[in-house]
Design a protein around this motif. Structure first.
Motif, short mmCIF file in Angstrom:
data_model
loop_
_atom_site.label_atom_id
_atom_site.label_comp_id
_atom_site.label_asym_id
_atom_site.label_seq_id
_atom_site.Cartn_x
_atom_site.Cartn_y
_atom_site.Cartn_z
N VAL A 55 71.67 92.69 71.67
CA VAL A 55 73.12 92.77 71.52
C VAL A 55 73.71 91.47 72.04
CG1 VAL A 55 75.24 93.99 72.18
CG2 VAL A 55 73.12 95.28 71.79
N ASP A 56 74.44 90.77 71.19
CA ASP A 56 75.07 89.49 71.55
C ASP A 56 74.04 88.51 72.15
OD1 ASP A 56 77.61 90.31 70.71
OD2 ASP A 56 78.03 91.24 72.65
N GLY A 57 72.83 88.49 71.58
CA GLY A 57 71.81 87.55 72.02
C GLY A 57 71.06 87.94 73.28
N VAL A 58 71.37 89.11 73.83
CA VAL A 58 70.71 89.57 75.06
C VAL A 58 69.84 90.78 74.74
CG1 VAL A 58 71.07 90.46 77.40
CG2 VAL A 58 72.63 88.75 76.46
N GLN A 60 68.33 94.18 75.12
CA GLN A 60 68.77 95.39 75.81
C GLN A 60 67.61 96.29 76.20
OE1 GLN A 60 72.16 95.92 76.56
NE2 GLN A 60 72.17 93.79 75.90
#
Length: 116
Positions: A55-58, A60
């Protein structure tokens, strides 16, 4: 992709089943015989790579692979299921770029068979 399915259905109205495949050609008889009671059948392989939810490059989490499979084909559709599926997706063709998406949007019941 949807236009090609419509073209084939139109060109072969007498066909009982339609086979959609790529470069790999497994035993076709098995998938043809497996369509009874299902709209479509496809050979699948288990997912062997690690899958991550991002999610958004991170990252999870790591997604469990137990229930994941790669649909490799060929896909076999009954004539009636293909016709009904194409009727159900009217107006949403632009959203469909894979056979899996076609089946989801058209609400077609798909049987999966482990790839030999």
């Amino acid at each position: 992709m949807v236009a090609r399915l419509r073209d084939r259905l139109s060109a072969w109205p007498q066909a009982k089943r339609f086979i959609v495949h790529g470069d790999w050609h497994p035993p076709i008889d098995e998938v043809i015989n497996a369509t009874d009671g299902f709209a479509a059948v496809v050979y699948v392989m288990p997912v062997t790579d690690t899958c991550k939810e991002v999610v958004d490059g991170v990252i999870q989490r790591t997604v469990p692979r137990d229930d994941l499979a790669v649909a490799q084909g060929p896909w076999v559709f009954s004539h009636d299921a293909l016709a009904a599926g194409l009727a159900r997706i009217s107006g949403r063709e632009a959203d469909i770029d894979t056979l899996l998406t076609f089946c989801e949007v058209a609400q077609l019941r798909v049987r999966t068979i482990p790839r030999p």
